[in-house]
Enzyme design. Structure first.
Site, PDB file in Angstrom:
ATOM      1  N   LYS A 174      -5.119   6.095   1.451  1.00  0.00           N
ATOM      2  CA  LYS A 174      -5.060   5.297   2.687  1.00  0.00           C
ATOM      3  C   LYS A 174      -6.324   5.533   3.523  1.00  0.00           C
ATOM      4  CE  LYS A 174      -0.952   3.265   2.334  1.00  0.00           C
ATOM      5  NZ  LYS A 174      -0.589   1.856   2.575  1.00  0.00           N
ATOM      6  N   ASP A 233       4.166   2.073   7.307  1.00  0.00           N
ATOM      7  CA  ASP A 233       5.242   1.402   6.572  1.00  0.00           C
ATOM      8  C   ASP A 233       6.089   0.547   7.506  1.00  0.00           C
ATOM      9  OD1 ASP A 233       4.919   2.589   3.821  1.00  0.00           O
ATOM     10  OD2 ASP A 233       4.911   4.347   5.100  1.00  0.00           O
ATOM     11  N   GLU A 291       2.323   8.064   6.982  1.00  0.00           N
ATOM     12  CA  GLU A 291       2.502   7.262   5.759  1.00  0.00           C
ATOM     13  C   GLU A 291       3.621   7.818   4.894  1.00  0.00           C
ATOM     14  OE1 GLU A 291       0.488   4.477   5.161  1.00  0.00           O
ATOM     15  OE2 GLU A 291       1.941   4.053   3.571  1.00  0.00           O
ATOM     16  N   ASP A 292       4.470   6.929   4.436  1.00  0.00           N
ATOM     17  CA  ASP A 292       5.473   7.239   3.406  1.00  0.00           C
ATOM     18  C   ASP A 292       6.360   8.438   3.735  1.00  0.00           C
ATOM     19  OD1 ASP A 292       4.522   5.024   2.137  1.00  0.00           O
ATOM     20  OD2 ASP A 292       3.533   6.059   0.501  1.00  0.00           O
ATOM     21  N   ASN A 322       0.062  -6.961   1.687  1.00  0.00           N
ATOM     22  CA  ASN A 322       0.062  -5.497   1.670  1.00  0.00           C
ATOM     23  C   ASN A 322      -0.511  -5.033   3.006  1.00  0.00           C
ATOM     24  OD1 ASN A 322      -1.115  -2.723   1.215  1.00  0.00           O
ATOM     25  ND2 ASN A 322      -0.178  -3.059  -0.780  1.00  0.00           N
ATOM     26  N   ASN A 323       0.059  -3.971   3.548  1.00  0.00           N
ATOM     27  CA  ASN A 323      -0.382  -3.545   4.885  1.00  0.00           C
ATOM     28  C   ASN A 323      -1.881  -3.206   4.951  1.00  0.00           C
ATOM     29  OD1 ASN A 323      -0.074  -1.031   3.599  1.00  0.00           O
ATOM     30  ND2 ASN A 323       1.945  -0.701   4.552  1.00  0.00           N
ATOM     31  N   ALA A 337      10.216  -0.208   5.770  1.00  0.00           N
ATOM     32  CA  ALA A 337       9.514  -1.487   5.715  1.00  0.00           C
ATOM     33  C   ALA A 337      10.434  -2.628   6.145  1.00  0.00           C
ATOM     34  CB  ALA A 337       8.976  -1.716   4.306  1.00  0.00           C
ATOM     35  N   ALA A 382      16.773  -2.210   3.643  1.00  0.00           N
ATOM     36  CA  ALA A 382      16.694  -2.012   5.098  1.00  0.00           C
ATOM     37  C   ALA A 382      16.155  -0.626   5.423  1.00  0.00           C
ATOM     38  CB  ALA A 382      18.074  -2.227   5.717  1.00  0.00           C
ATOM     39  N   GLY A 383      15.081  -0.224   4.740  1.00  0.00           N
ATOM     40  CA  GLY A 383      14.451   1.063   5.024  1.00  0.00           C
ATOM     41  C   GLY A 383      13.334   0.891   6.035  1.00  0.00           C
ATOM     42  N   TYR A 426      -6.039   2.173  -5.221  1.00  0.00           N
ATOM     43  CA  TYR A 426      -4.921   1.962  -4.289  1.00  0.00           C
ATOM     44  C   TYR A 426      -3.780   1.350  -5.106  1.00  0.00           C
ATOM     45  CZ  TYR A 426      -2.772   0.182   0.085  1.00  0.00           C
ATOM     46  OH  TYR A 426      -1.920  -0.098   1.117  1.00  0.00           O
TER      47      TYR A 426
HETATM   48  N1  LIG Z   1       3.795  -4.647   0.807  1.00  0.00           N
HETATM   49  C1  LIG Z   1       3.645  -3.675   1.656  1.00  0.00           C
HETATM   50  O1  LIG Z   1       2.692  -3.617   2.421  1.00  0.00           O
HETATM   51  C2  LIG Z   1       4.673  -2.592   1.705  1.00  0.00           C
HETATM   52  C3  LIG Z   1       4.692  -1.727   2.796  1.00  0.00           C
HETATM   53  C4  LIG Z   1       5.644  -0.717   2.862  1.00  0.00           C
HETATM   54  C5  LIG Z   1       6.562  -0.586   1.838  1.00  0.00           C
HETATM   55  N2  LIG Z   1       6.489  -1.441   0.777  1.00  0.00           N
HETATM   56  C6  LIG Z   1       7.406  -1.299  -0.349  1.00  0.00           C
HETATM   57  O2  LIG Z   1       8.729  -1.538   0.068  1.00  0.00           O
HETATM   58  C7  LIG Z   1       9.601  -0.680  -0.638  1.00  0.00           C
HETATM   59  C8  LIG Z   1      10.419   0.112   0.358  1.00  0.00           C
HETATM   60  O3  LIG Z   1       9.576   0.957   1.096  1.00  0.00           O
HETATM   61  P1  LIG Z   1      10.111   1.733   2.373  1.00  0.00           P
HETATM   62  O4  LIG Z   1       8.978   2.513   2.896  1.00  0.00           O
HETATM   63  O5  LIG Z   1      10.845   0.823   3.263  1.00  0.00           O
HETATM   64  O6  LIG Z   1      11.147   2.721   1.646  1.00  0.00           O
HETATM   65  P2  LIG Z   1      12.508   3.246   2.205  1.00  0.00           P
HETATM   66  O7  LIG Z   1      12.963   4.295   1.277  1.00  0.00           O
HETATM   67  O8  LIG Z   1      12.397   3.555   3.655  1.00  0.00           O
HETATM   68  O9  LIG Z   1      13.488   1.968   2.090  1.00  0.00           O
HETATM   69  C9  LIG Z   1      13.998   1.448   0.919  1.00  0.00           C
HETATM   70  C10 LIG Z   1      15.370   0.872   1.255  1.00  0.00           C
HETATM   71  O10 LIG Z   1      15.822   0.110   0.140  1.00  0.00           O
HETATM   72  C11 LIG Z   1      17.171   0.442  -0.076  1.00  0.00           C
HETATM   73  N3  LIG Z   1      17.528   0.188  -1.450  1.00  0.00           N
HETATM   74  C12 LIG Z   1      17.237   0.923  -2.548  1.00  0.00           C
HETATM   75  N4  LIG Z   1      17.778   0.367  -3.647  1.00  0.00           N
HETATM   76  C13 LIG Z   1      18.414  -0.747  -3.230  1.00  0.00           C
HETATM   77  C14 LIG Z   1      19.180  -1.727  -3.881  1.00  0.00           C
HETATM   78  N5  LIG Z   1      19.391  -1.645  -5.194  1.00  0.00           N
HETATM   79  N6  LIG Z   1      19.678  -2.724  -3.150  1.00  0.00           N
HETATM   80  C15 LIG Z   1      19.462  -2.798  -1.830  1.00  0.00           C
HETATM   81  N7  LIG Z   1      18.772  -1.886  -1.143  1.00  0.00           N
HETATM   82  C16 LIG Z   1      18.257  -0.869  -1.834  1.00  0.00           C
HETATM   83  C17 LIG Z   1      17.268   1.917   0.295  1.00  0.00           C
HETATM   84  O11 LIG Z   1      18.616   2.312   0.562  1.00  0.00           O
HETATM   85  C18 LIG Z   1      16.376   1.971   1.523  1.00  0.00           C
HETATM   86  O12 LIG Z   1      17.088   1.706   2.710  1.00  0.00           O
HETATM   87  C19 LIG Z   1       8.725   0.190  -1.528  1.00  0.00           C
HETATM   88  O13 LIG Z   1       8.676  -0.340  -2.820  1.00  0.00           O
HETATM   89  C20 LIG Z   1       7.385   0.108  -0.889  1.00  0.00           C
HETATM   90  O14 LIG Z   1       6.348   0.235  -1.835  1.00  0.00           O
HETATM   91  C21 LIG Z   1       5.578  -2.437   0.692  1.00  0.00           C
HETATM   92  O1  LIG Z   2       0.832   1.678  -0.249  1.00  0.00           O
HETATM   93  C1  LIG Z   2       0.967   0.440  -0.286  1.00  0.00           C
HETATM   94  O2  LIG Z   2       0.442  -0.262  -1.160  1.00  0.00           O
HETATM   95  C2  LIG Z   2       1.719  -0.296   0.772  1.00  0.00           C
HETATM   96  C3  LIG Z   2       2.790   0.464   1.425  1.00  0.00           C
HETATM   97  O3  LIG Z   2       2.334   1.367   2.385  1.00  0.00           O
HETATM   98  C4  LIG Z   2       3.810   1.053   0.499  1.00  0.00           C
HETATM   99  O4  LIG Z   2       4.361   2.119   0.835  1.00  0.00           O
HETATM  100  O5  LIG Z   2       4.098   0.430  -0.519  1.00  0.00           O
HETATM  101 MN   LIG Z   3       3.406   3.232   2.427  1.00  0.00          MN
END
Ligand SMILES: NC(=O)c1ccc[n+]([C@@H]2O[C@H](COP(=O)([O-])OP(=O)(O)OC[C@H]3O[C@@H](n4cnc5c(N)ncnc54)[C@H](O)[C@@H]3O)[C@@H](O)[C@H]2O)c1
Ligand SMILES: O=C(O)C[C@H](O)C(=O)O
Ligand SMILES: [Mn+2]
Length: 580
Positions: free
Chosen positions: A181, A276, A252-253, A472-473, A312, A309-310, A102
């Site tokens: 997943k 997410d 997912e994603d 992490n989710n 997540a 602001a995506g 993972y």
């Molecule tokens: N820890 C967790 O459980 C978890 C869960 C989901 C996503 N994530 C992580 O969070 C990150 C975003 O995932 P997501 O699914 O929301 O993706 P996403 O593409 O929906 O969102 C990313 C956002 O970040 C913005 N962005 C990109 N570069 C930027 C910058 N330089 N400054 C400001 N904003 C910027 C993008 O415009 C977008 O709106 C990924 O790295 C993903 O792995 C972590």
């Molecule tokens: O896949 C992960 O580790 C968490 C989350 O769903 C992500 O997109 O980063």
């Molecule tokens: Mn994900």
């Protein structure tokens, strides 16, 4: 797939067909009677091994692999050969091996998918073949009961972007994200792997390096968007609903815009879950609840900057906002004002206009007059200026922007609050907004930290280790999904997700020792996800969503009994028995 609690299993496969079916294969663990009855006599060396011995041998072989990516490849091939052994080995070495199958290693595996491709796994539904979608779907699922469908169109894989059916470049396979997943669902919650389906929706890719690679294994075409995309996804969702009405459909994603739309479109007609948005929102709220337990403050006392602001980022904001309303009785409008969202164009504020503010962000859009003294010449407010002005108590990163939380940003934040709560959540590890070790050093050990990928502990000024919680989710989504599956819940409601979050927060080690990690260790994640599943199923029963007849008091036993465990069943040949 042999069910754990049933000792005897009727199987209709023999010889080579049995040995090459990963759901049924036991390799050297077939007993002498089974070898005789299933025509395995000359096909196996003589010693009958136990599952423990097989695990030991597989673990030794795994350790001879030189890199995490090679280990990931080895485990993938074990999974292709023998599912019980694969999950038994992972269960024995959970803490060590989750990061291999993972996050973070799976990101490299996906990035190299087309070049590492050996064997397909799960289901591929490709846009140009949509006329045969129902046939293709039934071909793999006919006669099977499916509890869980995990799907991805791979537009926003973790933080590494559009990967089509799986990328190229470093090395490895499509379906990897939905398969990874799904495996986590089995490993951490006990979903029967034979009753889950990993689906890749191949609608093309906008990643030029994939489009230009002749070894790319997906559909080499620009991504389909708009009505055609919606119709394709809808065709798939309706198949899931028609043939598996009680299943949980996990998204997912997906790209942000599709992620939100699809969740809203289907959430009232089927049990759908966007990991997410909702999974990340739930696990992060639990970590925030643990952190404010340490600072002895309330949710509504906090000021949140959410960077990225995506899917997540907005999922996290909404989830915390909803909890503020529910737990602190704050009016929604007031709660929204506790959030400052930042994306590529700086703070999301009114004058950015609709071209830069997606509709879902409107409720968190800030007024311009807040920034009269801090605006840069390009009308954008950057993170450092925002931190200086807002004095956030909580800073969360979901941006994919490695290093965004600079020393200046962290030190500025620490000026405004005694115990800054800092969660750089971007995955994989190389995209983290700040290395937690740096955040710890720059705040003299005051920061309360959690990350999306695993990081080693930091040293506190008093010499003690500070465990970095893995926010992490995966700490919560397997339990949420399994709770919905066992209760045959018709939809997955916000209140079920809040119940999951509260149960997770109640298990925080920081409740007992404020210097301990904010969330339970991933080594404890099966027990944690079991508790989450029970909380979700109890809530489903309580609010009348469950499709099963049962009392709330019976839920714990029902959920526990429903868990699949990686143990071999005893096989008896039966021509009418199981084949897949
Ligand atoms: N820890 C967790 O459980 C978890 C869960 C989901 C996503 N994530 C992580 O969070 C990150 C975003 O995932 P997501 O699914 O929301 O993706 P996403 O593409 O929906 O969102 C990313 C956002 O970040 C913005 N962005 C990109 N570069 C930027 C910058 N330089 N400054 C400001 N904003 C910027 C993008 O415009 C977008 O709106 C990924 O790295 C993903 O792995 C972590
Ligand atoms: O896949 C992960 O580790 C968490 C989350 O769903 C992500 O997109 O980063
Ligand atoms: Mn994900």
């Amino acid at each position: 797939m042999p069910a754990t609690l049933r000792n005897i299993f009727r199987v209709a496969l023999r010889g080579e067909a049995l040995l090459t079916n990963p759901h049924f294969n036991k390799g050297t663990a077939f007993s002498l009677e089974e070898r005789r009855d299933f025509c395995l006599g000359g096909r196996l060396p003589s010693k009958v091994a136990t599952l423990d011995e097989q695990c030991q041998r597989a673990y030794d072989q795994l350790n001879s692999q030189e890199s995490p990516l090679h280990k990931n490849g080895f485990l993938q091939s074990l999974k292709d050969q023998n599912r019980v052994l694969y999950f038994a080995l992972l269960s024995k070495h959970l803490r060590e091996l989750i990061p291999i199958i993972y996050t973070p290693t799976e990101a490299d595996a996906i990035a190299n998918y087309s070049h590492l491709f050996r064997r397909s796994e799960g289901m591929y539904l490709t846009f140009p073949n949509q006329d045969s979608m129902e046939e293709d779907f039934l071909e793999q699922t006919r006669g099977r009961e499916i509890d869980l469908v995990v799907c991805s169109d791979a537009e926003a894989i973790l933080g590494i972007g559009d990967q089509g059916v799986g990328g190229i470049g470093v090395r490895k396979p499509p379906n990897v994200i939905s398969s990874a997943k799904s495996s986590i669902y089995t490993l951490l919650a006990g979903v029967n792997p034979a009753r889950s389906l990993a689906v890749t929706l191949d609608v093309g890719t906008d990643n030029d390096s994939l489009l230009n690679d002749e070894l790319y294994v997906g559909w080499s075409n620009k991504r389909i968007r708009g009505e055609e995309y919606d119709a394709f996804v809808d065709k798939f969702v309706q198949l899931v609903r028609k043939y598996h009405p009680h299943s949980l459909l996990h998204f997912e994603d997906f790209g942000t815009a599709n992620a939100y739309r699809l969740l809203e479109k289907y959430r009232n007609e089927h049990a759908v879950f966007n990991d997410d948005i909702q999974g990340t929102g739930a696990v992060t709220l639990a970590a925030v609840m643990a952190a404010i337990g340490v600072t002895k403050t309330k949710l509504s006392d906090q000021r949140f900057i959410i960077y990225g602001a995506g899917s997540a980022g907005l999922g996290v904001a909404r989830q915390i906002r909803d909890a503020m309303v529910l737990i602190d009785g704050f009016p929604v409008g007031e709660a929204n004002k506790r959030f400052w969202m930042i994306d590529r164009y700086g703070v999301i504020k009114e004058s950015l206009g609709p071209s830069k503010i997606r509709p879902e962000l409107e409720e968190f859009t800030r007024p311009d007059d807040e920034w009269v003294n801090v605006q840069n010449s390009d009308n954008q407010v950057g993170l450092l200026d925002a931190v200086r002005q807002v004095k956030p108590t909580v800073l969360i990163g979901c941006s994919t922007h490695n290093g965004a939380f600079t020393e200046d940003v962290i030190k500025e934040m620490a000026k405004g609050t005694e115990r800054p709560i800092i969660f750089p959540l971007s995955n994989p590890s190389r995209l983290v907004e700040v290395d937690p070790k740096d955040a710890n050093d720059w705040t003299n050990g005051k920061a309360l930290l959690a990350t999306g990928s695993p990081f080693p502990p930091c040293k506190m000024p008093n010499g003690k280790n500070y465990v970095i919680a893995e926010c992490n989710n995966a700490l919560i989504y397997p339990g949420i999904g399994f709770g919905a599956v066992v209760s045959k819940s018709k939809t997955l409601t916000d209140s079920m997700i809040i119940a999951a979050t509260r149960r997770l927060a109640s298990l925080s080690p920081a409740l007992k020792d404020p210097d301990d990690g904010l969330l339970p260790d991933f080594g404890d994640s099966p027990g944690v996800n079991l508790e989450v599943a029970i909380a979700v199923a109890e809530q489903a029963v309580e609010e009348g969503r469950a499709g099963i007849q049962c009392q709330k008091e019976d839920v714990r036993r029902l959920v526990t009994d429903a868990q699949w465990k990686p143990l071999y069943a005893e096989y008896v040949y039966d021509a009418n028995g199981e084949k897949e």
